[in-house]
Design a protein around this motif. Sequence first.
Motif, short mmCIF file in Angstrom:
data_model
loop_
_atom_site.label_atom_id
_atom_site.label_comp_id
_atom_site.label_asym_id
_atom_site.label_seq_id
_atom_site.Cartn_x
_atom_site.Cartn_y
_atom_site.Cartn_z
N HIS A 358 0.91 0.23 -13.54
CA HIS A 358 1.44 1.59 -13.50
C HIS A 358 0.45 2.61 -12.95
O HIS A 358 0.80 3.39 -12.05
N VAL A 359 -0.76 2.60 -13.47
CA VAL A 359 -1.72 3.63 -13.06
C VAL A 359 -2.13 3.45 -11.61
O VAL A 359 -2.22 4.43 -10.85
N TYR A 360 -2.36 2.21 -11.17
CA TYR A 360 -2.92 1.94 -9.85
C TYR A 360 -2.06 2.52 -8.73
O TYR A 360 -2.58 3.14 -7.79
N HIS A 361 -0.75 2.37 -8.79
CA HIS A 361 0.14 2.85 -7.73
C HIS A 361 0.64 4.26 -7.99
O HIS A 361 1.45 4.77 -7.21
N SER A 362 0.20 4.89 -9.06
CA SER A 362 0.74 6.19 -9.44
C SER A 362 0.04 7.31 -8.68
O SER A 362 -0.97 7.10 -8.01
N PRO A 363 0.59 8.53 -8.76
CA PRO A 363 -0.07 9.70 -8.13
C PRO A 363 -1.45 9.99 -8.70
O PRO A 363 -2.18 10.79 -8.12
N GLU A 364 -1.79 9.34 -9.80
CA GLU A 364 -3.12 9.56 -10.37
C GLU A 364 -4.19 8.73 -9.66
O GLU A 364 -5.38 8.98 -9.85
N PRO A 369 -1.97 12.75 -4.15
CA PRO A 369 -1.55 13.61 -3.02
C PRO A 369 -2.62 13.78 -1.95
O PRO A 369 -2.29 13.93 -0.76
N ASP A 370 -3.90 13.74 -2.34
CA ASP A 370 -4.97 13.91 -1.35
C ASP A 370 -5.12 12.70 -0.44
O ASP A 370 -5.78 12.78 0.61
N LEU A 371 -4.52 11.57 -0.81
CA LEU A 371 -4.63 10.35 0.01
C LEU A 371 -3.41 10.12 0.88
O LEU A 371 -3.46 9.30 1.80
N LEU A 372 -2.33 10.80 0.56
CA LEU A 372 -1.09 10.60 1.31
C LEU A 372 -1.06 11.51 2.53
O LEU A 372 -1.63 12.61 2.53
#
Length: 753
Positions: A358-364, A369-372
Motif C-alpha cells: 500500500h505505502v510503496y505505490h501510494s502518493p506518499e 506528486p513531485d515525482l509524477l
Amino acid sequence: MGMSAEDERAASPRDEEWPEAEKAEKLARGAALKWASGVFYRPEKLEGLGHYRRRETQRNSSIQSRLKSTVQSYLEGVSAGLEQLRSAAQEVQSVCQDLGAARWALLDSADHFQGLQQMRELMEEHVQLASVVQVLPQIFSVHEVFSHILQLLHGQHLLEAHVELMMVEQLRDDILAQLHLRGLSSAQATVLSYFSGLQDLNESLAKQLWDIVGSSLRLVREDPVLFVTAVRIIEREEKIDDTLLLEATFLPPGRPKGWRQKFYQVLQDTITGARFHAPRMDAEGPGLAKHLAALQKDIVSELCVVKDLMVQCVPAHYNILSVCTATYHQALTSHLQEILREDLDKQGLFLLLEWALHVYHSPEMMGHPDLLPEVDISALDPLMSSELVDQTERRYVMKVKASVFEWMQRTLEVEFKEWFREEEPETDHQGFFQSALPAIVMQMLNENIQVASLITDSLQQKIYNMALEELEAFLGRLREALVQCGKEHQQDRAVPKYYISHLLAVLNNNLALSNSVSSLHPDTACREVPASLQAALDRMQKKATQLLLEELLLDLQPLCLQLPSRKWLSGSQLVGSMCEVIDKYAKDFSRVRKPLFTLLLAESELLVANQYLRALLQRKMVCRSREERGQLCHRLLQDATQLRELFCGLGLERSQQSLEAVFALRELICLKDPALLSLEVVGFITKYPDVSDEHISTLLDIRGDVSKEVRHVVLEMMAQHPQVLPESYRPIFSTILVPVPELPFCLRKGKCA
C-alpha cells in the motif's frame, strides 16, 4: 484440269526440294477450282470467260513484277554485306600484327622495371622515416606529458587532463596500429612498456570519476559542474570505443573501456550500498517502522533530486530517472526479502505487508506528486511476488494465532478464577448474569480481522478462518474447565459458592458468543456460522445446562426417593416441596436471557416428569383394591396438575410439557374395565413410542387387577403395533429402566415382559 505426266516428272525434283511450294500450289489450285465452279456453275456465265482470263493475266503480270523488284533489292543488300565483312577481316588482321609488335616491345623492357621496384621501396621507407621524424618530439615528451596529466588530475582539472591523456593514447594506438599492419608484434611490447604510465593515469582518472559518480546525488545539488565534467569525459570515451569497434581492424589494449556501463554500475552500487547495506536494524516493532519510514523519506527525496537536477546534467539517452527508479525498486525488493528472513513478530510482518502493498505505490512514496508524471507507477512491478505475499500472510496468521491463543488462555484462566470468587458474577443492565469473556474474545478476534482488512482481502479471510478455528478450540477448553469446575463442586457443593450463578453466566456468555460470531465474517451478506463452530457452541450450552440440571436433580432426589409410598398416597406435601425447589431454581434461571430461560424450564420440566415417572415405575406400588387404585389416580392427578400449573405459571406452555405423560399413564391406571386395556395401551404407545414392554408390564402390575390373559393380549397387541420414534420426539421413557419380572415361562411369541 489435271497435270500431264511430263509436268509431274518435271515438278518432282522441285517438289522434293521445296515441299512448301508444292503444298502452296495445291492450295492455290484448290482455291481456283472452287472459285471457277462458283462462277461458271450456269451456262450463261461462260460468255464472260474471256473477260476473266484477261483480268487474271494482268493480275499475274503485276505480281511477278513486284516479286522481281523485291528479289533484286535483297540481292543488292547481300552484296553490300559481303563487302563489309571482307573489309572487317582485313582490319582485324592489322590489329593482330600491331599487338604482336607491342608484346615484343614489352618483353624487351622487362629488365628496366626491376630498377623501378627498388625506387618504390626507397620511397615508402622515406615516407615512414618522415612520419617517425614528425612524431619524435611527441614521443620524447611522453613522460613529461604524463607528469603534467598527473598534476592536472591532482588539481581536479579533469577535462584538460583527459584531453592530454587522449592525445597520448592516440599516439600510442597509432604506433601500435602501424606495427600491427606490418606484423611486427615483437616491437609492440617495447611500445607498451614505453607507454606503461598510461595505465596508471587511466586508473587514477577513473577513480576520480567513480568517486564523483558515487557522490552524484550530493554534487548535483552543491556543485553540478564536477558531475557534468565526469559525464562529458565518459561520453568522450564511449565515442572512442564506438569508433574503434566500428572499424574493427585493430583494437588497442584497454579497449573498449565501457565507462558508461561502469557509470550505471557505480550509481547503482552507490544507491544500494547507501540505503540497503547498512548494519542490521532492529527487525521488530518500532525499529522496523523507523527503518521503513526513513527509507520512504530518503527514496522520495533522492528521486526528486534525480528528476529535478540530475536529469539536466546527463544526456537524454541515459534515462537516468528510469535507471534510478528501477535500481531503488530492485534494491527494495531484495532488501525486503532479507528482512523477511528474520524471525519477525506479527507487528513486523504487518508493517512489511502494509508498506509493500500500500505505502510503496501510494502518493506518499512512488506516487508522490513531485515525482509524477515522470515516474510511471503502473510500470513498477509489485515489491513482493504473489507467492511471497501469500507466504508472508501465512506467517502473519501463525503469529496472530499464537497471540490469540495466549490471550484466550489468559482470559480462560481469569474466568476460571472468577468462578471460585466469593461473589456473584456481574450483571448487565437487565440483570442477566454475565462476564467480560465474550466481549474480550470477540473484540480480540474482530480487531485482528479488521486490521487484516487493511492489507488484502485474502489476509482478512485467512485471519477470519483462523479466528473461527481458535474460537472453536477455545470453546472446547472452556467446556473442559467447566467440567473440572463441576467435578470440584461434586466433591464439595459449597465450592464454588455461587456455582449456579456462574453456570447461568456461562450460558449467557455462550449465547452472546453465538450471536456475535456472524458479525466476524468479512462479507456482510454472508452471516452463516460454520457447522463445526455451531456444534462447539451447542456442546458448551448442553454441558452448562447438564450441570444445572444435575444440581436440580440433587435437590429433587431426596424428595423423589419418597415416591411412591403409602404416606404419599395418603396426602403428603411431597410435590409441594418439589414445587418449592423448582420455583427456587426458576428464579435463578430468570437471570438468563429468554431463549435460555425457556430451554432451562423445558429441560427442568422434562427432568421432573422423568424423575416422577422413574420413581413410580422403578419402585412400583401394587394397588390392593379398587379404592386404593382410585386413591392412586387421585394423587397422580393432583401431583401432575400441581406441577403443570407451576410450569405454566413460570411461562412454559402446556404443549411443551412432558407431564402430559403422567396424565396419560393415570388414565391407564384408572381404567375400570381391564379388558379395554389393550386399546388404551395402543393409544398410549402411539403417543409415547419410546415405551417398552417392561414399562407397560410394570403399569399392569401397579393396577393389581390384570389377569395373565389380559396381560398377554396387551403385550401381544404391542408386538403387533411396533413404533418408530419421530425425529422431533423428546424421549421420556427410554431413559427409565425398570426391573424385569421373573417369570417361570412365557407363552408369548414376542420378547418376554
